[in-house]
Design a protein around this motif. Structure first.
Motif, PDB file in Angstrom:
ATOM      1  N   TYR B  83       0.828  -1.215   0.000  1.00 30.14           N
ATOM      2  CA  TYR B  83       0.000   0.000   0.000  1.00 30.14           C
ATOM      3  C   TYR B  83       0.863   1.267   0.000  1.00 30.14           C
ATOM      4  O   TYR B  83       0.661   2.167  -0.822  1.00 30.14           O
ATOM      5  CB  TYR B  83      -0.911  -0.051   1.227  1.00 30.14           C
ATOM      6  CG  TYR B  83      -1.833   1.124   1.413  1.00 30.14           C
ATOM      7  CD1 TYR B  83      -2.729   1.504   0.420  1.00 30.14           C
ATOM      8  CD2 TYR B  83      -1.838   1.854   2.614  1.00 30.14           C
ATOM      9  CE1 TYR B  83      -3.598   2.569   0.600  1.00 30.14           C
ATOM     10  CE2 TYR B  83      -2.704   2.912   2.807  1.00 30.14           C
ATOM     11  CZ  TYR B  83      -3.579   3.270   1.796  1.00 30.14           C
ATOM     12  OH  TYR B  83      -4.433   4.326   1.986  1.00 30.14           O
ATOM     13  N   LEU B 132      -1.789   7.896  11.662  1.00 23.80           N
ATOM     14  CA  LEU B 132      -2.486   8.370  10.466  1.00 23.80           C
ATOM     15  C   LEU B 132      -3.890   7.791  10.384  1.00 23.80           C
ATOM     16  O   LEU B 132      -4.153   6.705  10.902  1.00 23.80           O
ATOM     17  CB  LEU B 132      -1.679   7.996   9.219  1.00 23.80           C
ATOM     18  CG  LEU B 132      -0.219   8.456   9.203  1.00 23.80           C
ATOM     19  CD1 LEU B 132       0.478   8.005   7.927  1.00 23.80           C
ATOM     20  CD2 LEU B 132      -0.123   9.972   9.351  1.00 23.80           C
ATOM     21  N   ASP B 133      -4.773   8.535   9.727  1.00 20.04           N
ATOM     22  CA  ASP B 133      -6.160   8.107   9.629  1.00 20.04           C
ATOM     23  C   ASP B 133      -6.693   8.045   8.208  1.00 20.04           C
ATOM     24  O   ASP B 133      -7.828   7.651   8.000  1.00 20.04           O
ATOM     25  CB  ASP B 133      -7.057   9.061  10.443  1.00 20.04           C
ATOM     26  CG  ASP B 133      -6.858   8.878  11.935  1.00 20.04           C
ATOM     27  OD1 ASP B 133      -7.127   7.777  12.432  1.00 20.04           O
ATOM     28  OD2 ASP B 133      -6.400   9.823  12.595  1.00 20.04           O
ATOM     29  N   GLU B 135      -5.645   8.050   3.665  1.00 19.18           N
ATOM     30  CA  GLU B 135      -4.650   7.984   2.594  1.00 19.18           C
ATOM     31  C   GLU B 135      -4.108   9.379   2.295  1.00 19.18           C
ATOM     32  O   GLU B 135      -2.964   9.540   1.897  1.00 19.18           O
ATOM     33  CB  GLU B 135      -5.276   7.355   1.340  1.00 19.18           C
ATOM     34  CG  GLU B 135      -4.253   6.982   0.281  1.00 19.18           C
ATOM     35  CD  GLU B 135      -4.826   6.059  -0.792  1.00 19.18           C
ATOM     36  OE1 GLU B 135      -5.423   5.013  -0.435  1.00 19.18           O
ATOM     37  OE2 GLU B 135      -4.690   6.393  -1.982  1.00 19.18           O
ATOM     38  N   GLU B 137      -3.477  11.686   4.506  1.00 20.16           N
ATOM     39  CA  GLU B 137      -2.419  11.946   5.489  1.00 20.16           C
ATOM     40  C   GLU B 137      -1.157  11.163   5.164  1.00 20.16           C
ATOM     41  O   GLU B 137      -0.049  11.663   5.305  1.00 20.16           O
ATOM     42  CB  GLU B 137      -2.909  11.608   6.905  1.00 20.16           C
ATOM     43  CG  GLU B 137      -3.979  12.578   7.395  1.00 20.16           C
ATOM     44  CD  GLU B 137      -4.489  12.254   8.793  1.00 20.16           C
ATOM     45  OE1 GLU B 137      -5.379  12.981   9.270  1.00 20.16           O
ATOM     46  OE2 GLU B 137      -4.011  11.276   9.405  1.00 20.16           O
ATOM     47  N   TYR B 216      -4.515  14.238  -3.903  1.00 19.20           N
ATOM     48  CA  TYR B 216      -4.827  14.185  -2.470  1.00 19.20           C
ATOM     49  C   TYR B 216      -5.104  15.577  -1.893  1.00 19.20           C
ATOM     50  O   TYR B 216      -4.806  16.597  -2.512  1.00 19.20           O
ATOM     51  CB  TYR B 216      -3.671  13.514  -1.714  1.00 19.20           C
ATOM     52  CG  TYR B 216      -3.496  12.057  -2.079  1.00 19.20           C
ATOM     53  CD1 TYR B 216      -4.405  11.100  -1.622  1.00 19.20           C
ATOM     54  CD2 TYR B 216      -2.452  11.645  -2.908  1.00 19.20           C
ATOM     55  CE1 TYR B 216      -4.263   9.763  -1.965  1.00 19.20           C
ATOM     56  CE2 TYR B 216      -2.297  10.301  -3.256  1.00 19.20           C
ATOM     57  CZ  TYR B 216      -3.213   9.364  -2.776  1.00 19.20           C
ATOM     58  OH  TYR B 216      -3.080   8.048  -3.129  1.00 19.20           O
ATOM     59  N   SER B 270      -9.706  13.541  -0.456  1.00 13.58           N
ATOM     60  CA  SER B 270      -9.718  12.857  -1.747  1.00 13.58           C
ATOM     61  C   SER B 270     -10.689  11.691  -1.694  1.00 13.58           C
ATOM     62  O   SER B 270     -11.033  11.206  -0.610  1.00 13.58           O
ATOM     63  CB  SER B 270      -8.321  12.339  -2.074  1.00 13.58           C
ATOM     64  OG  SER B 270      -8.096  11.126  -1.376  1.00 13.58           O
ATOM     65  N   PRO B 271     -11.109  11.209  -2.856  1.00 15.16           N
ATOM     66  CA  PRO B 271     -11.993  10.031  -2.863  1.00 15.16           C
ATOM     67  C   PRO B 271     -11.296   8.773  -2.344  1.00 15.16           C
ATOM     68  O   PRO B 271     -11.965   7.793  -2.036  1.00 15.16           O
ATOM     69  CB  PRO B 271     -12.377   9.881  -4.345  1.00 15.16           C
ATOM     70  CG  PRO B 271     -11.414  10.708  -5.113  1.00 15.16           C
ATOM     71  CD  PRO B 271     -10.896  11.775  -4.195  1.00 15.16           C
ATOM     72  N   ALA B 272      -9.962   8.833  -2.231  1.00 18.45           N
ATOM     73  CA  ALA B 272      -9.221   7.655  -1.753  1.00 18.45           C
ATOM     74  C   ALA B 272      -8.995   7.688  -0.248  1.00 18.45           C
ATOM     75  O   ALA B 272      -8.463   6.730   0.325  1.00 18.45           O
ATOM     76  CB  ALA B 272      -7.867   7.568  -2.460  1.00 18.45           C
ATOM     77  N   ARG B 275      -9.598   4.681   2.025  1.00 13.74           N
ATOM     78  CA  ARG B 275      -8.978   3.406   1.666  1.00 13.74           C
ATOM     79  C   ARG B 275      -7.958   2.970   2.730  1.00 13.74           C
ATOM     80  O   ARG B 275      -7.730   1.782   2.935  1.00 13.74           O
ATOM     81  CB  ARG B 275      -8.297   3.569   0.300  1.00 13.74           C
ATOM     82  CG  ARG B 275      -7.931   2.308  -0.370  1.00 13.74           C
ATOM     83  CD  ARG B 275      -7.832   2.447  -1.874  1.00 13.74           C
ATOM     84  NE  ARG B 275      -6.875   3.454  -2.332  1.00 13.74           N
ATOM     85  CZ  ARG B 275      -6.547   3.637  -3.611  1.00 13.74           C
ATOM     86  NH1 ARG B 275      -7.095   2.885  -4.553  1.00 13.74           N
ATOM     87  NH2 ARG B 275      -5.691   4.571  -3.962  1.00 13.74           N
ATOM     88  N   LYS B 277      -8.077   2.830   5.853  1.00 14.42           N
ATOM     89  CA  LYS B 277      -8.582   1.989   6.944  1.00 14.42           C
ATOM     90  C   LYS B 277      -8.828   0.549   6.512  1.00 14.42           C
ATOM     91  O   LYS B 277      -8.932  -0.342   7.355  1.00 14.42           O
ATOM     92  CB  LYS B 277      -9.883   2.582   7.488  1.00 14.42           C
ATOM     93  CG  LYS B 277      -9.684   3.989   8.006  1.00 14.42           C
ATOM     94  CD  LYS B 277     -10.133   4.144   9.430  1.00 14.42           C
ATOM     95  CE  LYS B 277      -9.426   5.304  10.076  1.00 14.42           C
ATOM     96  NZ  LYS B 277     -10.219   6.479  10.294  1.00 14.42           N
ATOM     97  N   VAL B 279      -6.788  -1.189   4.677  1.00 13.22           N
ATOM     98  CA  VAL B 279      -5.528  -1.911   4.509  1.00 13.22           C
ATOM     99  C   VAL B 279      -4.998  -2.306   5.879  1.00 13.22           C
ATOM    100  O   VAL B 279      -4.756  -1.440   6.716  1.00 13.22           O
ATOM    101  CB  VAL B 279      -4.483  -1.045   3.764  1.00 13.22           C
ATOM    102  CG1 VAL B 279      -3.186  -1.817   3.599  1.00 13.22           C
ATOM    103  CG2 VAL B 279      -5.022  -0.601   2.421  1.00 13.22           C
TER     104      VAL B 279
END
Lengths: 171, 280
Positions: B83, B132-133, B135, B137, B216, B270-272, B275, B277, B279
């Motif tokens: 990731y 981190l919380d 993608e 960040e 991002y 961002s729309p990502a 994600r 969380k 992974v």
């Protein structure tokens, strides 16, 4: 132990993100300039009030480069750049504790032996060139990274680098 | 007595004043320098005129990273490693340099930090990763480190010091293992001492731009800084991070003071973002 306290820190921070800038006690900052308090975090929003330079502002929330503040009974959104944060923040004290100095000089530095514990021990391991070589096996290709970005509908933007603020701009 | 003088001269040369070997020969006191004579000095000086190569940079970065990975190996979590490489590569591809082999890893250390090495190795500690919380960040943290490599912040310092060591005869350039050891030592010192503040602020500004170019949230670094500033002393080891970087609040101030309207407009999740969380 370590992991658990990190998890606590992490969830406290997460909570902070949801309810505002600071989870327990709201953070305070000083206004650098006279500002209009706005009804939304955008320059086109209608003003809900005004505040003078030097006034103490309580930070209630943050969105992007904006903060919602409470100043003398009024509240509204201001640009983050209108706030002086450094004097009201714990980061600075942590820095002085860790480095044994107040951070006035140009170089952020420690005396080398003081205040460093297992963080600095990171450089003191027995060299592991095999682990370094193995990193290449983990690397992603440009194509794979692009595919992964597209899968989440990430769109690239064309953006220029920004320059350092003028001397004193954020003092 | 002579060493500081020599050092000063060599530093001046290294900063790009293009000292020629011919000019150096006329320097007083050169012949009896600690370097073992004129030969060593000329040998060192001649390397100033040699163009630095991406290979030399990559090798040095690997020499510096080796003890760090010895102390804290990559976290045994293939999904997370994959990731961070996918996200990191996406952000790195927004940078200008094309002569870098980007490699990312989360290393198994509870301390809270991230580091970049010359040549494109970037590591994030497990301690920081746990803070981190989203993608966004993660991209912000990686963007800061990528910016250091893109601007050769560490490499410029290390190479300058390496050239001085060559000129002073500490290393010969022929003994590869001795050179590797010296570079690793220089790197360890730089990691402990940190870069100049201005390089850190520049990496913050560039990193936000690189992450935003990749799609991002341009303000995600502010979220990370907020978390760092709210950490209490017993919530993870931040001693090295805070000893080598300006205070988080100061970094936020510098970043927002420099932000362009375009960068501010890119301050949207961002729309990502979520994600991250999924992974594990």
């Amino acid at each position: 132990m370590q992991k658990q306290s990190l998890r606590i820190a992490s969830s406290a921070a997460l909570l902070g993100m949801v309810i505002g800038l600071a989870p327990a006690s709201a953070e305070t900052a000083k206004l650098r300039t006279p500002v209009s308090l706005l009804s939304a975090p955008t320059t086109s929003a209608s003003p809900t009030g005004a505040a003078k330079a030097g006034a103490a502002a309580q930070i209630l929330d943050r969105r992007g480069f904006w903060a919602r503040v409470s100043v003398g009974g009024a509240s509204g959104w201001v640009k983050l750049s209108a706030l002086s944060l450094a004097s009201s923040n714990s980061g600075r004290e942590i820095v002085s504790l860790a480095s044994g100095r107040s951070g006035q000089g140009n170089v952020v530095s420690t005396s080398g032996g003081r205040g460093l514990d297992n963080g600095a021990d990171l450089t003191k391991g027995t060299p592991n060139p095999a682990a370094v070589a193995a990193l290449s096996g983990l690397a992603a290709s440009q194509e794979a990274a692009e595919r992964y970005a597209r899968a989440a509908h990430l769109a690239t933007r064309s953006l220029a680098y920004t320059s350092a603020p003028k001397e004193g701009a954020s003092q | 007595m002579k060493r500081p003088t020599l050092r000063t001269l060599l530093f001046a040369a290294a900063i790009g004043l293009s000292a020629s070997a011919g000019a150096a020969q006329s320097l007083p006191g050169v012949g009896d320098s600690r370097s073992g004579g004129l030969g060593g000095l000329l040998n060192g000086l001649s390397s100033f005129t040699q163009k630095e190569s991406p290979e030399e940079e990559a090798r040095s970065g690997e020499d510096i990273a080796a003890p760090v990975l010895g102390a804290a190996p990559p976290w045994k979590n293939a999904a997370v490693q994959r990731y961070v490489n996918l996200v990191g590569r996406r952000v790195a591809d927004q940078a200008e340099r094309r002569d870098v082999a980007w490699r990312f890893a989360v290393i198994d250390s509870p301390s809270i930090n991230a580091m970049a090495f010359p040549g494109g190795i970037v590591v994030v500690t497990r301690g920081l990763y746990a803070l981190l919380d989203s993608e966004d960040e993660l991209a912000a943290v990686l963007g800061h480190e990528i910016a250091h490599v893109n601007r050769k912040h560490q490499w410029k310092v290390i190479r300058q010091q390496k050239l001085v060591a060559l000129a002073e005869g500490e290393i010969s350039g022929k003994d590869a293992s001795k050179t590797s050891k010296l570079v690793a030592d220089l790197g360890a010192k730089l990691i402990a001492r940190g870069l100049d503040k201005s390089a850190e602020f520049e990496a913050d500004r560039d990193g936000a731009v690189l992450a935003a170019r990749a799609g991002y949230d341009s303000s995600a670094l502010i979220s990370v800084m907020q978390k760092l500033s709210q950490l209490k002393a017993d919530q993870g080891d931040t001693s090295l991070l805070f000893a080598t970087h300006p205070a988080p609040a100061q970094r936020i101030e510098q970043l927002v003071a420099a932000a362009s309207p375009e960068l501010e407009a890119a301050a949207v999740p961002s729309p990502a973002a979520s994600r991250f969380k999924s992974v594990r």
